[in-house]
Design an enzyme around this catalytic site. Structure first.
Site, PDB file in Angstrom:
ATOM      1  N   ASP A  73       0.837  -1.209   0.000  1.00  0.00           N
ATOM      2  CA  ASP A  73       0.000   0.000   0.000  1.00  0.00           C
ATOM      3  C   ASP A  73       0.867   1.253   0.000  1.00  0.00           C
ATOM      4  OD1 ASP A  73       0.727  -0.798   2.683  1.00  0.00           O
ATOM      5  OD2 ASP A  73      -0.635   0.736   3.443  1.00  0.00           O
ATOM      6  N   GLU A 134       0.038  -1.318   5.671  1.00  0.00           N
ATOM      7  CA  GLU A 134       1.111  -0.909   6.582  1.00  0.00           C
ATOM      8  C   GLU A 134       0.960   0.564   6.938  1.00  0.00           C
ATOM      9  OE1 GLU A 134       5.049   0.843   7.669  1.00  0.00           O
ATOM     10  OE2 GLU A 134       3.749   1.328   5.963  1.00  0.00           O
TER      11      GLU A 134
END
Length: 383
Positions: A73, A134
């Site tokens: 991400d 994350e």
């Protein structure tokens, strides 16, 4: 190999994997590449079905081996970009695009090296761990640790490829984030006893946080390598009230703690929870049954604690030829791997100075250094 890495990185940047939007296309791309090499691939989905972790293994089915880990991400591409943030552009030896250094550059290197791992006679496995979320709380890595336990997979070491300019990072603080919400009773400010003023109670809570901030500072470990050397705690956002003459019936405090070790986290949280649960909440409920206080845990990500004996540190020193090991202020998923019993360090291409900014980039020179490290890893795992 570098040209191949550039092409993969361009593909990865082309997937707009902002945390809020999911990462399934990128995970499918990586899984297909690794499946084609004969890797044993497994995916886990989040509860929405829009985000996935990928865990893949090349080499013998034996305990141990090395994990190459990266989060898929990225943060939103806000601000003024010179080019489309989700189209890779190369200029003057730099590749621009959202996620170029944080941390699709490392993932591209790992995928580019995968054919070499697959073609080698590995004596120990190499694992690829690509996670979601994350940037918003390390939720994917947390789920992956549970999955590894369920699968009975026990890697020995892990390299988290966050952008460190290929420096070896052996430690960083944890990041614990919370929202404490106060629910009261509204009313006219001229009759304060007929309401429950949430801002007043939040103010007392802020005083407790300040008290704990000082207590944590006094607990700074001897020889702590961090800057500052103690665990930090601070309120970041407070919301409440609609007018000066209205008793506020709702107030929220968003606060965080960055502990240098798990003991500090327990020390502070035990005292904060006791203050809220044993003092503030009963007092509010005594005034009105519907009043009270609750705390939402946004995320609790343990730090990476430097250890005197670290298999991962010794390994990456050998692979990079560097003897120095540093600590950093930013957080990663490394503490979750370490907490699962996997020796872990952080080392990857690019600089954190370029992360979370417009015109994010990674240098080709950095990608080559990463490829060199992974090439040495392939040879070491073959011995």
């Amino acid at each position: 190999m570098l040209d191949h890495t550039e092409r993969i990185l361009a593909d990865l940047i082309g997937f707009p994997t902002v945390s809020a939007d999911g990462n399934l296309e990128l995970i499918a791309y990586a899984a297909a590449a690794l499946d084609g090499l004969g890797a044993h691939t497994r995916t886990t989905l989040d509860e929405t079905g829009t985000k996935a972790n990928l865990f893949a293994t090349i080499g013998p089915d034996v305990p141990g081996g090395v994990v190459l880990s990266g989060h898929t991400d990225v943060v939103p591409a806000d601000g003024d970009w010179t080019d489309d943030p989700f189209t890779a552009v190369e200029r003057d030896g730099l590749i621009y695009g959202r996620g170029a250094c944080d941390m699709k550059g490392f993932i591209a290197c790992a995928l580019a090296m995968a054919p070499a791992f697959a073609g080698a006679d590995l004596k120990r496995p190499v694992h690829f761990a690509f996670t979601y979320d994350e940037e918003v709380g390390c939720f994917g890595a947390r789920a992956l640790m549970d999955a590894l336990s369920d699968w009975g997979v026990k890697p020995a070491t892990c390299i988290i490829g966050e952008p460190t300019s290929m420096r070896i990072i052996e430690g960083h603080k944890g990041c614990y984030e919370y929202t404490t919400a106060f629910t009261g009773v509204p009313g006219h400010a001229s009759e304060p006893d007929r309401g429950v003023n949430t801002i007043a109670y939040a103010g007392r809570f802020l005083g407790k946080l300040a008290e704990m901030e000082g207590a944590l500072k006094a607990r700074a470990p001897d020889g702590s390598p961090f800057n500052p050397p103690w665990s930090t705690l601070q309120p970041g956002v407070i919301r409440g009230g609609i007018a000066r003459n209205v008793i506020p019936d709702a107030c929220e405090v968003e606060w965080e703690m960055r502990p240098v070790n798990a003991a500090d986290a327990r020390f502070a949280l035990d005292r904060i929870r006791s203050f809220l649960n044993d003092e503030i909440d009963p007092e509010m409920r005594a005034k009105a049954a519907e009043a009270g206080v609750t705390t939402l845990t946004v995320g609790e990500v343990d730090g990476l604690e430097p250890l005197p004996e670290s298999e991962a540190l010794a390994l990456v020193r050998e692979l990079t030829g560097g003897n120095a090991a540093d600590v950093v202020s930013f957080g990663t998923e490394a503490g979750l791997f370490q907490g699962a019993g996997i020796s872990t360090v952080v080392c990857g291409p690019g600089s954190i100075e370029q992360a979370h900014k417009p015109d994010e980039f990674v240098a080709l020179e950095q990608l080559q250094l990463c490829l060199d490290m992974l090439g040495r890893l392939e040879r070491k795992l073959s011995v």
